[in-house]
Every structure is written in C-alpha cells, then in structure tokens.
Design a protein around this motif. Structure first.
Motif, PDB file in Angstrom:
ATOM      1  N   ILE A 286     -16.068   2.560  33.577  1.00 42.61           N
ATOM      2  CA  ILE A 286     -16.058   2.731  34.557  1.00 42.61           C
ATOM      3  C   ILE A 286     -14.825   2.277  34.845  1.00 42.61           C
ATOM      4  O   ILE A 286     -12.856   2.745  35.653  1.00 42.61           O
ATOM      5  CB  ILE A 286     -17.473   2.219  35.493  1.00 42.61           C
ATOM      6  N   CYS A 287     -14.841   0.780  34.343  1.00 45.05           N
ATOM      7  CA  CYS A 287     -13.788  -0.579  34.158  1.00 45.05           C
ATOM      8  C   CYS A 287     -12.472   0.414  33.985  1.00 45.05           C
ATOM      9  O   CYS A 287     -11.258   0.697  34.008  1.00 45.05           O
ATOM     10  CB  CYS A 287     -13.724  -1.543  33.901  1.00 45.05           C
ATOM     11  N   MET A 288     -12.507   0.997  32.796  1.00 39.45           N
ATOM     12  CA  MET A 288     -10.812   1.442  31.990  1.00 39.45           C
ATOM     13  C   MET A 288     -11.034   2.701  32.823  1.00 39.45           C
ATOM     14  O   MET A 288      -9.740   3.061  32.684  1.00 39.45           O
ATOM     15  CB  MET A 288     -11.993   2.789  30.578  1.00 39.45           C
ATOM     16  N   MET A 289     -11.664   3.625  32.916  1.00 36.21           N
ATOM     17  CA  MET A 289     -11.617   4.680  34.487  1.00 36.21           C
ATOM     18  C   MET A 289     -10.957   4.363  35.330  1.00 36.21           C
ATOM     19  O   MET A 289      -9.656   5.387  35.528  1.00 36.21           O
ATOM     20  CB  MET A 289     -12.429   5.368  34.751  1.00 36.21           C
ATOM     21  N   ILE A 290     -10.756   3.268  36.146  1.00 37.48           N
ATOM     22  CA  ILE A 290     -10.581   2.417  37.042  1.00 37.48           C
ATOM     23  C   ILE A 290      -8.594   2.370  36.413  1.00 37.48           C
ATOM     24  O   ILE A 290      -7.777   3.159  36.846  1.00 37.48           O
ATOM     25  CB  ILE A 290     -10.495   1.168  36.988  1.00 37.48           C
ATOM     26  N   ILE A 291      -8.530   1.689  35.192  1.00 37.24           N
ATOM     27  CA  ILE A 291      -7.717   0.841  34.905  1.00 37.24           C
ATOM     28  C   ILE A 291      -6.294   2.366  34.319  1.00 37.24           C
ATOM     29  O   ILE A 291      -5.555   2.447  34.894  1.00 37.24           O
ATOM     30  CB  ILE A 291      -7.243  -0.092  33.352  1.00 37.24           C
ATOM     31  N   LEU A 292      -7.002   3.033  33.361  1.00 35.96           N
ATOM     32  CA  LEU A 292      -5.785   4.415  33.442  1.00 35.96           C
ATOM     33  C   LEU A 292      -5.724   5.210  34.565  1.00 35.96           C
ATOM     34  O   LEU A 292      -4.896   5.749  34.071  1.00 35.96           O
ATOM     35  CB  LEU A 292      -6.198   4.693  31.699  1.00 35.96           C
ATOM     36  N   SER A 293      -7.128   5.349  34.764  1.00 33.50           N
ATOM     37  CA  SER A 293      -6.167   7.189  36.005  1.00 33.50           C
ATOM     38  C   SER A 293      -5.026   5.969  37.263  1.00 33.50           C
ATOM     39  O   SER A 293      -3.804   6.789  37.009  1.00 33.50           O
ATOM     40  CB  SER A 293      -7.355   6.848  37.006  1.00 33.50           C
ATOM     41  N   SER A 294      -5.093   4.776  37.030  1.00 29.63           N
ATOM     42  CA  SER A 294      -4.033   4.452  38.438  1.00 29.63           C
ATOM     43  C   SER A 294      -2.933   3.565  37.540  1.00 29.63           C
ATOM     44  O   SER A 294      -1.911   3.744  37.900  1.00 29.63           O
ATOM     45  CB  SER A 294      -4.988   3.056  39.111  1.00 29.63           C
ATOM     46  N   MET A 295      -3.159   3.177  36.318  1.00 26.63           N
ATOM     47  CA  MET A 295      -1.875   2.991  34.678  1.00 26.63           C
ATOM     48  C   MET A 295      -0.904   4.493  35.445  1.00 26.63           C
ATOM     49  O   MET A 295       0.427   3.934  34.635  1.00 26.63           O
ATOM     50  CB  MET A 295      -1.831   2.498  34.387  1.00 26.63           C
ATOM     51  N   LEU A 296      -1.589   5.831  35.074  1.00 30.32           N
ATOM     52  CA  LEU A 296      -0.963   6.665  34.914  1.00 30.32           C
ATOM     53  C   LEU A 296      -0.483   7.816  36.443  1.00 30.32           C
ATOM     54  O   LEU A 296       0.947   7.135  36.496  1.00 30.32           O
ATOM     55  CB  LEU A 296      -1.912   8.178  34.358  1.00 30.32           C
ATOM     56  N   VAL A 297      -1.062   7.485  37.888  1.00 27.91           N
ATOM     57  CA  VAL A 297      -0.695   8.431  38.754  1.00 27.91           C
ATOM     58  C   VAL A 297       0.072   7.070  39.873  1.00 27.91           C
ATOM     59  O   VAL A 297       1.244   7.904  39.895  1.00 27.91           O
ATOM     60  CB  VAL A 297      -2.619   7.940  39.959  1.00 27.91           C
ATOM     61  N   LEU A 298       0.027   5.706  39.992  1.00 24.86           N
ATOM     62  CA  LEU A 298       1.199   4.740  40.363  1.00 24.86           C
ATOM     63  C   LEU A 298       2.745   5.092  39.778  1.00 24.86           C
ATOM     64  O   LEU A 298       3.609   5.012  40.254  1.00 24.86           O
ATOM     65  CB  LEU A 298       0.745   3.113  40.296  1.00 24.86           C
ATOM     66  N   PRO A 299       2.699   5.243  38.642  1.00 24.58           N
ATOM     67  CA  PRO A 299       3.920   4.914  37.814  1.00 24.58           C
ATOM     68  C   PRO A 299       4.986   6.124  38.215  1.00 24.58           C
ATOM     69  O   PRO A 299       5.656   6.553  38.914  1.00 24.58           O
ATOM     70  CB  PRO A 299       4.106   5.593  35.977  1.00 24.58           C
ATOM     71  N   ILE A 300       4.104   7.320  38.047  1.00 24.09           N
ATOM     72  CA  ILE A 300       4.542   9.095  38.857  1.00 24.09           C
ATOM     73  C   ILE A 300       4.652   9.304  39.914  1.00 24.09           C
ATOM     74  O   ILE A 300       5.734   9.222  40.339  1.00 24.09           O
ATOM     75  CB  ILE A 300       3.431   9.904  38.566  1.00 24.09           C
ATOM     76  N   TYR A 301       4.022   7.934  41.149  1.00 21.90           N
ATOM     77  CA  TYR A 301       4.505   8.592  42.332  1.00 21.90           C
ATOM     78  C   TYR A 301       5.944   7.752  42.840  1.00 21.90           C
ATOM     79  O   TYR A 301       6.655   7.667  43.407  1.00 21.90           O
ATOM     80  CB  TYR A 301       2.786   7.417  43.258  1.00 21.90           C
ATOM     81  N   LEU A 302       5.359   6.324  41.754  1.00 18.82           N
ATOM     82  CA  LEU A 302       7.279   5.932  42.096  1.00 18.82           C
ATOM     83  C   LEU A 302       8.045   6.631  41.743  1.00 18.82           C
ATOM     84  O   LEU A 302       9.301   6.210  42.295  1.00 18.82           O
ATOM     85  CB  LEU A 302       6.626   3.922  41.152  1.00 18.82           C
ATOM     86  N   GLN A 303       7.568   7.266  41.007  1.00 21.12           N
ATOM     87  CA  GLN A 303       9.215   7.891  39.699  1.00 21.12           C
ATOM     88  C   GLN A 303       9.546   8.627  40.759  1.00 21.12           C
ATOM     89  O   GLN A 303      10.266   9.503  41.706  1.00 21.12           O
ATOM     90  CB  GLN A 303       9.104   7.661  38.449  1.00 21.12           C
ATOM     91  N   SER A 304       8.631   9.226  41.247  1.00 18.21           N
ATOM     92  CA  SER A 304       8.673  11.112  41.731  1.00 18.21           C
ATOM     93  C   SER A 304       8.767  10.501  43.768  1.00 18.21           C
ATOM     94  O   SER A 304       9.372  11.582  44.234  1.00 18.21           O
ATOM     95  CB  SER A 304       7.419  11.929  41.787  1.00 18.21           C
ATOM     96  N   GLY A 305       8.023  10.130  44.158  1.00 19.20           N
ATOM     97  CA  GLY A 305       7.956   9.833  45.597  1.00 19.20           C
ATOM     98  C   GLY A 305       8.928   8.888  46.290  1.00 19.20           C
ATOM     99  O   GLY A 305       9.292   9.085  47.407  1.00 19.20           O
ATOM    100  N   PHE A 306       8.578   7.478  45.770  1.00 19.41           N
ATOM    101  CA  PHE A 306       9.715   6.664  45.276  1.00 19.41           C
ATOM    102  C   PHE A 306      11.336   6.604  45.040  1.00 19.41           C
ATOM    103  O   PHE A 306      12.193   5.685  45.968  1.00 19.41           O
ATOM    104  CB  PHE A 306       9.121   5.486  45.574  1.00 19.41           C
ATOM    105  N   GLY A 307      11.313   7.946  44.076  1.00 23.52           N
ATOM    106  CA  GLY A 307      12.759   8.338  43.397  1.00 23.52           C
ATOM    107  C   GLY A 307      12.849   6.649  42.729  1.00 23.52           C
ATOM    108  O   GLY A 307      14.498   6.922  42.692  1.00 23.52           O
ATOM    109  N   MET A 308      12.811   5.601  42.466  1.00 21.56           N
ATOM    110  CA  MET A 308      13.065   4.987  41.853  1.00 21.56           C
ATOM    111  C   MET A 308      12.649   5.807  39.782  1.00 21.56           C
ATOM    112  O   MET A 308      12.838   6.931  39.514  1.00 21.56           O
ATOM    113  CB  MET A 308      11.024   3.875  41.103  1.00 21.56           C
TER     114      MET A 308
END
Length: 482
Positions: A286-308
């Motif tokens: 369960i822990c690995m699912m949480i880490i790897l899914s958030s590690m993937l979604v967050l950078p995508i959002y920061l780059q595409s949504g926040f334009g970083m």
C-alpha cells in the motif's frame, strides 16, 4: 533473545562481519540504482523532444525498468542460495556499471532502453541482496536502526533525483545523469571486492525451469498489463492490457500452486503462514502505491498545471524528501524501542490527511502549501515503511530470509506498476470527462480535476492501510524451532 537464530555476526568461516564497509558498499550501490531510476522521470519531457518520441514510447524507459525488476526479483531468493554474497554483489555492480555507461553514451532511444534494462538487472540482484544481508548481519533488536539507515538511502535517492536531474538538464545534458553515477558505482564495487563477506548459506537447490517461466509470465504479465493501461492507448479496455493481465493472473495462480507442492520451491510461499509477515507485506504494498503514484502525479501537475521548469518542480519536492530521509533512521530506532503499531497507525493517518488536502490543490495554491503537504505525506510514509517491513521480516525463521526478502521486493515492484497505472488512468479519465462536460473547458482546469481525483484515490488507499494497521502487533524474536 536466543542465539539459535541470531548467532553473533560471523560469516561462514567464523570471522566477524565487517559491518561498516559492507553497509557502505550496499548503500552506495542501492542509492545510485534508485537515483537514476527517478532522475530519468524528470528528464522524460526533454527526452521526448530530443529523441522525437511520444509520451507512450518514453514511458517504456520506466516500464522496461520495472518490468525487468518484476521478472528478476522473484528469482533472487533462488540466486542467494546458489551464489556467494560477494559473487552476487560484484555481478550486480558489473551490470549497473555496464548499463550506466551504455546510457551515458546512448545516441538513440533504442540504445537508452537497452541500457535501462541492463541497469535494472543490476538493481534486481542488489535490492534483495541488501535486505537479506542486513537480516543476517544485525541481531533482531538492532535491525530497526539498520533498516532505518537503508530507508534514508532508499527515500533520499528518489527525493534528490528530480532536483539533480533538473539542474543537469538545464546546465549540461541528460547524459550527465548517468556520467554522475559512474564514479560512485566504481567506489562501491571496490568496497565490495575488498570487504564483502558471504552471509548466506549456499544450498544450491534444484533449478525448476517451469517455476521460472511461470514467475516470469505472472509478474511480467501483471507489471506489463498495468503499465500499458497507464500509457493511455485504449486504456483498460485495450486487448493488450486484458490479455497481459489475464496471462499474468493465471500464471501466478499456477506458480503459487506449484511452489506449495514442491519440496524445494523457488520462492517458499509458506512464509505467508506468519501473520505479521503478511500484514508487513500488505502494508509495504500500500505504501509503495501511495509513494509512486504521488511521485508521478505531483511533478506532472507542477510542470503542466503550475508551469514550472523541471528544476523548480524538483526543488519544491526536495524538502519532503529530505524530511523523509532524516526521519527514517529515527523511526528505525523508535521501532526498536516501541514496536510498529504506534508508528504505522499515526503514519497512515498523516498520509491520508495530506492526500485529502492535496485533492483540493489548484494552480492558485501557494508553493508553501505544496511543500508543507508533500513534507507531511513524506513524514507519514517514513513512519510506515521501514517499521512495517522490519516487523514483518523479523517474524520469519532464518531459513526463510531469502524468500521473505524476494517476496517483499517483488511485490514492491508490482505495487509501483499498479499504483502509477491507476493514478495515471484516474488522472486521464478525470481530465477528459471535465473537457466533455464543462462549458468553455480550460485544459489546466481539466488537468486539475484529474489530478484531484488521483489524490483522492491515494487517500482511499491510505485509509485501507489505516484499517490494516489496526491488526499489526510487535514481533518478539525468541526461540524459533528449527
């Protein structure tokens, strides 16, 4: 504490273990293996442009790596009984160095993909070897602290990977992600050749080819199926995904039946007789699912949504990674003192709360909020991961160590593939349904809607972990009958 299972730390020849050099060699190689794994994720956007490939093709640099781990890690328990620790360590580093050098020189996508597979072979041998060695050279009452130090390395590498990669891409080129790793791998190889001692018993069990084939089809099919679903071509309903998952599930069932009937199985599934080991495996999954899914979604959002930029996104995620790295050894020591329950239960509560707040994030949210939430998530993870893992492995008798570490590490790779695939498909589904239903849809609002759904999914997974943690009990290591 009795001495039958945890003899004083001595190798087969009766010499005491050189614990510090062995740990240094293991930690450097483990760190670099995981560093290059996550560093490349940030470079994917740039690689798509430079090598003119689609996102689905670029995804293979991660999928190919995970797939190789999913296929090879189950065989590792078997390798630990066939070859000495030193032989496996040197082989693992030889693959890692060859793969890293090939990647550093890679002129095209195809060569880079082959290099990633060679690197993954090295990591697949190294991960179980690292855990197995620690179980043997440390007595049970000191294992929490040792696993905590490993946790520091395992979590610190993915934390600084994106930041370092962002900086290297901005100033030099993506090849430098690999050039940077080479000297460290060479140092680790030298430490291993000089100081590594054999810690496992060489029993040379009979090689059962059918078990290897079923394990490869089973774990490979499931990792490939979930990874393909995450790529978005036809999603879950595509024939490729359905066939891969079906083959994977059938092969795994046949593999399990065969292992339970064999006198000397490839992976001894009787390790699942131990209830705290089962809870430990499920919690880590369960822990690995949480880490790897958030590690993937967050950078995508920061780059595409926040334009970083990649570097800014990496910097924003750095404090959380550092907090996690610092806390891992502390949690390890607290675990040795108080046991797992009062760490794992609040850990899941903190992680679920952070994910719930994340599900409300929009491009108007401040950077400070993102840093605080990401740090809270990482604090939660550091309270769960190593205590649950160590407690689970502590319950196993010594002859089950290679099997226990192989099961734990294999299921971590499978959890990674499942977590990222589900997060990506939930994010894509949320984005496209927003585009269809909203009046004058804005792509960034659509992405936000998808990302919020993906974080809600993470929260539900964390709540399942919270329910599971109610049943965790401390394992008191005493007279295992042999």
């Amino acid at each position: 504490m009795e001495a039958t299972i945890h003899q004083p730390a001595q190798d087969g020849a009766g010499k005491p273990f050189k614990v510090v050099p062995i740990m240094i060699a293991l930690l450097i190689s483990g760190f670099i293996g995981l560093f290059s794994e996550t560093a490349l994720n940030v470079a994917l956007t740039d690689l798509m442009e430079l090598l003119s490939i689609t996102p689905a093709t670029a995804q293979w640099l991660t999928t190919g790596y995970l797939l190789t781990l999913g296929i090879l890690v189950p065989v590792s328990g078997f390798l630990l009984q066939w070859f000495t620790t030193k032989q496996l360590f040197v082989a693992s580093l030889a693959f890692s160095i060859l793969g890293t050098l090939t990647a550093a020189l890679a002129p095209s996508f195809e060569v880079l993909l082959i290099a990633r597979v060679i690197q993954a072979i090295g990591t697949a041998i190294m991960l179980p070897l690292m855990f197995n060695t620690i179980l043997v050279i440390f007595p049970a009452e000191k294992r929490g602290a040792a696993m905590g130090i490993i946790g520091l390395v395992i979590m610190f590498a993915p934390a600084i990977g994106p930041t370092m990669a962002g900086l290297l891409i901005e100033k030099l080129s993506w090849h430098w992600i690999f050039w940077l790793s080479l000297p460290f791998l060479a140092i680790s190889l030298l430490c291993g050749i000089l100081f590594m001692q054999n810690v496992s018993k060489i029993t040379k069990p009979k090689i059962d080819l059918l078990s290897i084939v079923l394990s490869t089809l089973g774990f490979g099919g499931i990792v490939f199926g979930f990874s393909s679903a995450g790529e978005g071509e036809g999603g879950w309903s595509s024939a490729k995904v359905i066939v891969s998952l079906a083959i994977g599930i059938v092969a795994l069932i046949l593999f399990s039946v065969r292992q339970l009937r064999m006198k000397n199985p490839m992976i001894n599934l009787r390790a699942f007789k131990f209830p705290m080991f089962v809870i430990g495996v499920a919690t880590v999954f369960i822990c690995m699912m949480i880490i790897l899914s958030s590690m993937l979604v967050l950078p995508i959002y920061l780059q595409s949504g926040f334009g970083m930029t990649a570097f800014s996104a990496g910097l924003l995620m750095l404090p959380g990674g550092i907090v996690n790295g610092i806390l891992s050894p502390i949690m390890g020591r607290l675990f040795d003192k108080y046991g797992p329950k009062w760490l794992v239960l609040p850990g899941f509560l903190i992680a679920a709360s952070a994910l719930w707040f994340f599900s409300d994030v929009t491009p108007a949210s401040t950077s400070a909020l993102i840093i605080v939430l990401h740090s809270c998530l990482m604090i939660g993870i550091s309270m769960i991961m190593m205590p649950a893992q160590t407690n689970g492995l502590n319950e196993l008798p010594r002859e089950f160590y290679p099997d226990g570490t192989a099961i734990m590490n294999t299921l971590q790779q499978v959890a990674g593939a499942i977590g990222t695939a589900l997060a990506v498909s939930i994010m894509s589904a949320g984005t496209s349904s927003y585009m269809k239903t909203a009046n004058n849809p804005n792509p960034i609002d659509a992405l936000t809607s998808g990302v919020q759904n993906a974080f809600l999914f993470g929260m539900i997974v964390a709540l399942a972990g919270l329910a599971l943690s109610l049943f965790i009990k401390r394992v008191i290591v005493k007279g295992h009958k042999h």
